[in-house]
Design an enzyme around this catalytic site. Structure first.
Site, mmCIF file in Angstrom:
data_model
loop_
_atom_site.group_PDB
_atom_site.id
_atom_site.type_symbol
_atom_site.label_atom_id
_atom_site.label_comp_id
_atom_site.label_asym_id
_atom_site.label_seq_id
_atom_site.Cartn_x
_atom_site.Cartn_y
_atom_site.Cartn_z
ATOM 1 N N HIS A 119 -9.649 0.625 4.837
ATOM 2 C CA HIS A 119 -8.176 0.870 5.811
ATOM 3 C C HIS A 119 -8.517 1.844 6.742
ATOM 4 O O HIS A 119 -9.248 2.830 6.729
ATOM 5 C CB HIS A 119 -7.015 1.733 4.443
ATOM 6 C CG HIS A 119 -5.581 1.735 5.646
ATOM 7 N ND1 HIS A 119 -5.331 2.667 5.846
ATOM 8 C CD2 HIS A 119 -4.790 1.205 4.365
ATOM 9 C CE1 HIS A 119 -4.315 2.036 6.458
ATOM 10 N NE2 HIS A 119 -3.567 1.146 5.866
ATOM 11 N N SER B 9 2.096 -2.894 10.353
ATOM 12 C CA SER B 9 4.380 -2.912 10.412
ATOM 13 C C SER B 9 4.753 -4.336 10.283
ATOM 14 O O SER B 9 5.953 -4.644 10.705
ATOM 15 C CB SER B 9 4.500 -2.271 11.795
ATOM 16 O OG SER B 9 4.113 -1.007 11.580
ATOM 17 N N LYS C 176 0.232 4.368 -0.479
ATOM 18 C CA LYS C 176 -0.389 5.731 0.690
ATOM 19 C C LYS C 176 -0.609 6.709 -0.322
ATOM 20 O O LYS C 176 -0.014 6.894 -2.245
ATOM 21 C CB LYS C 176 0.160 5.149 1.531
ATOM 22 C CG LYS C 176 -0.849 4.299 3.000
ATOM 23 C CD LYS C 176 0.438 4.768 4.259
ATOM 24 C CE LYS C 176 -0.405 3.324 5.159
ATOM 25 N NZ LYS C 176 0.094 3.274 6.135
ATOM 26 N N GLU D 265 -5.740 -4.867 10.688
ATOM 27 C CA GLU D 265 -4.368 -3.677 10.402
ATOM 28 C C GLU D 265 -4.439 -3.581 11.862
ATOM 29 O O GLU D 265 -5.423 -2.779 11.622
ATOM 30 C CB GLU D 265 -4.927 -3.214 9.413
ATOM 31 C CG GLU D 265 -5.399 -2.759 8.760
ATOM 32 C CD GLU D 265 -5.679 -1.296 7.858
ATOM 33 O OE1 GLU D 265 -4.611 -1.439 7.302
ATOM 34 O OE2 GLU D 265 -6.103 -0.245 7.497
ATOM 35 N N GLY E 224 2.486 1.986 10.899
ATOM 36 C CA GLY E 224 3.122 3.443 10.687
ATOM 37 C C GLY E 224 3.669 4.164 12.158
ATOM 38 O O GLY E 224 4.277 4.555 12.004
ATOM 39 N N ASN F 182 0.790 -0.715 -0.213
ATOM 40 C CA ASN F 182 0.388 -0.192 0.028
ATOM 41 C C ASN F 182 0.945 1.115 0.164
ATOM 42 O O ASN F 182 1.412 1.757 1.028
ATOM 43 C CB ASN F 182 -0.991 0.044 1.662
ATOM 44 C CG ASN F 182 -1.848 1.497 1.243
ATOM 45 O OD1 ASN F 182 -1.810 2.026 0.178
ATOM 46 N ND2 ASN F 182 -2.382 1.330 2.565
ATOM 47 N N GLU G 4 -6.866 4.231 7.997
ATOM 48 C CA GLU G 4 -6.536 5.778 7.652
ATOM 49 C C GLU G 4 -8.056 6.755 7.070
ATOM 50 O O GLU G 4 -8.369 7.619 7.560
ATOM 51 C CB GLU G 4 -5.279 5.460 7.095
ATOM 52 C CG GLU G 4 -4.276 5.383 7.604
ATOM 53 C CD GLU G 4 -2.453 5.218 6.686
ATOM 54 O OE1 GLU G 4 -1.462 5.320 7.745
ATOM 55 O OE2 GLU G 4 -2.820 5.413 5.792
#
Length: 253
Positions: free
Chosen positions: A96, A214, A11, A168, A174, A9, A98
């Protein structure tokens, strides 16, 4: 045997030129991924450049990072499934963390996007996972059951072969923090439990579940050794060709 899947991904990173450069470095390093399925999910603006850079190479599939639930209309800034199909996109990430955290994505909108993508014939990587607050409150199981059940509401059993689930944990995205292999395996088991309730044991077992918190070359082997983990959704490490290739070829580490 389920085919394992590693998806990058990217991003909001890379211009068109940088995309081509990164892919040109990545292709020889990935080489023949063997039984591993490899996907890169790039920003919308780079999809065409990525498609051209990947032309003639079957080792890496192309993916997008989001899709809208409507086929067309007054949805400024959004992209439809048919638009992605026209660009030869194979996969799309939906839900996702985010998107949920920063852009108001809900369980209901994730489900609507899932239905649109599946109906258009796209393959989906749907994300579920708990926040730090939910984890500390002991609500991980509750959150995973809710998010998984909501995402698959109204999705026919025949469409399951098009869908991959990424666990996730939001607290690991991150941050450099990673769930232990045992924690990741338990979470994947809970996800399958929600699927068993909706579709039965055999379809739930056949689904592929990635770990998306991660994962890197240092921990991939331990995570992939877990019986419930079938792959990884890779963030920052997917922008480092040598690192990403090591993850793809983790059995050689």
């Amino acid at each position: 045997m389920k085919r394992e899947i590693i998806a990058g991904n990217w991003k909001m990173n890379c211009t068109k030129a940088e995309t081509v450069e990164l892919i040109e470095k990545l292709l020889p390093l990935v080489g023949d991924p063997g039984k591993m399925e490899v996907v890169i999910c790039v920003p919308f603006t780079n999809i065409d450049a990525a498609r051209k850079a990947l032309r003639g190479h079957k080792s890496i599939a192309l993916g997008a990072q989001n899709v809208h639930w409507a086929p067309k209309g007054a949805f400024t800034g959004e992209i439809s499934a048919e638009m992605l199909k026209a660009l030869k996109v194979k996969y799309v990430i939906i839900g996702h963390s985010e998107r949920r955290q920063y852009f108001g994505e809900t369980d209901q909108s994730v489900n609507a996007r899932m239905k649109a993508a599946v109906a258009a014939g796209l393959k989906v990587i749907v994300c579920v996972g708990e926040t730090l607050e939910e984890r500390e409150a002991g609500k991980t199981r509750e959150v995973l059951l809710r998010q998984t059940s909501a995402a698959f509401e109204g999705i026919d059993k025949s469409a399951l072969k098009q869908i991959v689930i990424a666990y996730e944990p939001v607290w690991a995205i991150g941050t450099g923090k990673t769930a232990t292999p045992k924690e990741a395996n338990t979470a994947a088991f809970v996800i399958r439990k929600a699927l068993r309730k909706q579709y039965g044991r055999t379809p739930a077992h056949a689904m592929r579940v990635q770990y998306g918190g991660s994962m890197n070359a240092s921990n991939v082997k331990e995570l992939m050794a877990m019986p419930q983990i079938d792959g990884g959704l890779i963030g920052g490490a997917s922008l480092k060709p040598a690192e990403f290739a090591k993850i793809v070829h983790y059995t050689e580490l």
